[in-house]
Each structure stands twice: as structure tokens, then as C-alpha cells.
Design an enzyme around this catalytic site. Structure first.
Site, PDB file in Angstrom:
ATOM      1  N   PHE A  27       0.935  -1.117  -0.011  1.00 53.52           N
ATOM      2  CA  PHE A  27       0.006   0.202  -0.057  1.00 53.52           C
ATOM      3  C   PHE A  27       0.957   1.372  -0.128  1.00 53.52           C
ATOM      4  CE2 PHE A  27      -3.200   2.932   1.068  1.00 53.52           C
ATOM      5  CZ  PHE A  27      -4.513   2.369   0.823  1.00 53.52           C
ATOM      6  N   ALA A  79      -0.211  -1.640   5.882  1.00 56.26           N
ATOM      7  CA  ALA A  79       0.549  -1.698   7.143  1.00 56.26           C
ATOM      8  C   ALA A  79      -0.106  -2.368   8.208  1.00 56.26           C
ATOM      9  CB  ALA A  79       0.338  -0.130   7.671  1.00 56.26           C
ATOM     10  N   GLU A  85      -0.814  -5.579   8.038  1.00 50.86           N
ATOM     11  CA  GLU A  85      -0.473  -6.824   7.864  1.00 50.86           C
ATOM     12  C   GLU A  85       1.061  -6.643   8.560  1.00 50.86           C
ATOM     13  OE1 GLU A  85      -2.427  -5.530   5.525  1.00 50.86           O
ATOM     14  OE2 GLU A  85      -4.062  -6.875   6.549  1.00 50.86           O
ATOM     15  N   VAL A 112       1.054   5.071   5.965  1.00 48.28           N
ATOM     16  CA  VAL A 112      -0.035   5.757   6.128  1.00 48.28           C
ATOM     17  C   VAL A 112      -0.534   7.038   6.044  1.00 48.28           C
ATOM     18  CG1 VAL A 112      -2.295   4.996   7.624  1.00 48.28           C
ATOM     19  CG2 VAL A 112      -0.089   3.903   8.024  1.00 48.28           C
ATOM     20  N   HIS A 135     -10.188   5.555   7.821  1.00 40.44           N
ATOM     21  CA  HIS A 135      -9.776   4.696   9.101  1.00 40.44           C
ATOM     22  C   HIS A 135      -8.410   4.750   9.305  1.00 40.44           C
ATOM     23  CE1 HIS A 135      -9.397   1.844   5.920  1.00 40.44           C
ATOM     24  NE2 HIS A 135      -8.724   1.090   6.386  1.00 40.44           N
ATOM     25  N   ARG A 177       9.953  12.301   3.600  1.00 35.05           N
ATOM     26  CA  ARG A 177      10.642  11.526   4.646  1.00 35.05           C
ATOM     27  C   ARG A 177      10.882  10.160   4.111  1.00 35.05           C
ATOM     28  NH1 ARG A 177       7.257  14.987   6.701  1.00 35.05           N
ATOM     29  NH2 ARG A 177       7.457  15.662   8.803  1.00 35.05           N
TER      30      ARG A 177
HETATM   31  N1  INI Z   1      -2.596   0.895   4.339  1.00 37.26           N
HETATM   32  C1  INI Z   1      -1.479   1.364   4.563  1.00 37.26           C
HETATM   33  O1  INI Z   1      -0.327   0.573   4.523  1.00 37.26           O
HETATM   34  N2  INI Z   1      -1.327   2.454   4.542  1.00 37.26           N
HETATM   35  C2  INI Z   1      -2.702   3.276   4.106  1.00 37.26           C
HETATM   36  O2  INI Z   1      -2.563   4.667   4.080  1.00 37.26           O
HETATM   37  C3  INI Z   1      -3.909   2.417   4.232  1.00 37.26           C
HETATM   38  N3  INI Z   1      -5.385   3.116   3.945  1.00 37.26           N
HETATM   39  O3  INI Z   1      -5.175   4.144   3.726  1.00 37.26           O
HETATM   40  O4  INI Z   1      -6.120   2.569   4.377  1.00 37.26           O
HETATM   41  C4  INI Z   1      -3.796   1.174   4.440  1.00 37.26           C
HETATM   42  N4  INI Z   1      -4.915   0.433   4.330  1.00 37.26           N
HETATM   43  C5  INI Z   1      -4.882  -1.082   4.150  1.00 37.26           C
HETATM   44  C6  INI Z   1      -4.595  -1.727   5.523  1.00 37.26           C
HETATM   45  O5  INI Z   1      -3.323  -1.559   6.032  1.00 37.26           O
HETATM   46  C7  INI Z   1      -5.006  -3.374   5.456  1.00 37.26           C
HETATM   47  O6  INI Z   1      -4.036  -3.799   4.552  1.00 37.26           O
HETATM   48  C8  INI Z   1      -6.331  -3.665   5.203  1.00 37.26           C
HETATM   49  O7  INI Z   1      -7.087  -3.144   6.115  1.00 37.26           O
HETATM   50  C9  INI Z   1      -6.568  -5.259   5.200  1.00 37.26           C
HETATM   51  O8  INI Z   1      -6.167  -5.534   6.401  1.00 37.26           O
END
Ligand code: INI
Length: 159
Positions: free
Chosen positions: A22, A56, A58, A81, A88, A127
Site C-alpha cells: 500500500f 500496514a 499486515e 499511512v 480509518h 521522509r
Molecule cells: N494501508 C497502508 O499501509 N497505508 C494506508 O494509508 C492505508 N489506508 O489508507 O487505508 C492502508 N490500508 C490497508 C490496511 O493496511 C490493510 O491492508 C487492510 O485494512 C486489510 O487488512
């Protein structure tokens, strides 16, 4: 006084990295920075394992699996994130931060937190190799340092 400080020498250290896909535009830069920093501090490529996960959320469970391995001395968790891209945000930040902290304590190994939590994509770029450095590289160096501090503390305790 017994002062214990961590050397920044990664020779012989075995490091596991886990990086989210992500926001991969950012996380790939954090990962490149972390790998370059490990090499620059003497970690052999053959002593490095990289796992990729969806997001994040996971990161902690795979960080835990890496930290549980006898052939891994330190773990680096990398992710990004961004508040703008999710409603969320706070849940994701809290899950990854508390999860990574718990893994480090449960495994009693360094699990460096290289997860950006920013308001905007621009702040994340700053960053991830931009004007504020590369937090992935910084996390990798912290993992090396903490591994040595832990060794020092444990070695003194056995004396
Ligand atoms: N995961 C991220 O690593 N960064 C994000 O900004 C993000 N947003 O925006 O939702 C994000 N969502 C996915 C989350 O980490 C999980 O993979 C998902 O909820 C399934 O468990």
C-alpha cells in the site's frame, strides 16, 4: 558506571524486513533506503530477507514471524499511512504501532518502526528520500544499533 552503546556495524547481523505494498510509491523508497543503509553498515545481502505484505495492518504478524526465526537478529517494518487516503487512518496507525511494539517486546528483538504516518503524500515523500531524509534507512540503522545494545546488556548480565 557501565555504559552500553550500540555499534553501527552490521557485519554478521541477519535482518528481516517486512514492507507494505500500500502506497508503494513511498514504501519502495523506504525499502531501497533501508537496504542501502544495511549494505553501507556491513550487512551481507545473503543475511537479509524481505517480505512484502498488503498494507500496514499486515506488518506486525509478519514481523512477528520474522522475529521468531532463530536466523533473524533484527526486524525492520516499513509502511506508509496517509490521512488523506483513508477514513480509518487512526485505526490503521494504532494497529500497526501497537502491533509492532508488541512484537518487539514478545520476541525480545529489535523491531524498528519505519512506518510513515503523514497528513499528505508530500510529507511522505519528504521522509522517503526527500528533504527530511529516508526513514527506512534510519529504521535499518536503529535495528543494527539496538541489536548490539541488546547483546551488550545480555552479555553483561551473564558476567
Ligand atoms: N494501508 C497502508 O499501509 N497505508 C494506508 O494509508 C492505508 N489506508 O489508507 O487505508 C492502508 N490500508 C490497508 C490496511 O493496511 C490493510 O491492508 C487492510 O485494512 C486489510 O487488512
Amino acid at each position: 558506571m557501565d555504559r552500553i552503546e550500540g555499534r553501527l556495524d552490521g557485519a554478521g547481523l541477519r535482518v528481516g524486513l517486512v514492507a507494505a505494498r500500500f502506497n508503494d510509491l513511498i514504501v519502495d523508497r523506504l525499502l531501497d533506503g533501508a537496504l542501502a543503509a544495511l549494505r553501507a553498515h556491513g550487512v551481507d545481502d545473503r543475511d537479509v530477507v524481505v517480505a512484502r505484505v498488503a498494507g500496514a495492518v499486515e506488518l506486525p504478524v509478519v514481523a512477528q514471524a520474522l522475529a521468531d526465526r532463530d536466523d533473524v537478529d533484527a526486524v525492520v517494518a516499513l509502511g506508509c499511512v496517509i490521512r488523506g487516503s483513508t477514513s480509518h487512518y487512526d485505526y490503521v496507525c494504532s494497529m500497526v504501532a501497537s502491533g509492532v511494539a508488541r512484537v518487539a517486546l514478545d520476541a525480545a528483538k529489535p523491531v524498528a518502526f519505519g512506518v510513515l504516518t503523514t497528513e499528505t503524500l508530500e510529507q511522505a515523500f519528504d521522509r522517503a528520500g526527500g528533504k527530511l531524509g529516508n526513514k527506512g534507512a534510519e529504521a535499518a540503522v536503529v535495528a543494527i544499533e539496538t541489536a548490539h545494545v541488546l547483546r551488550g546488556v545480555r552479555a553483561r548480565g551473564q558476567a
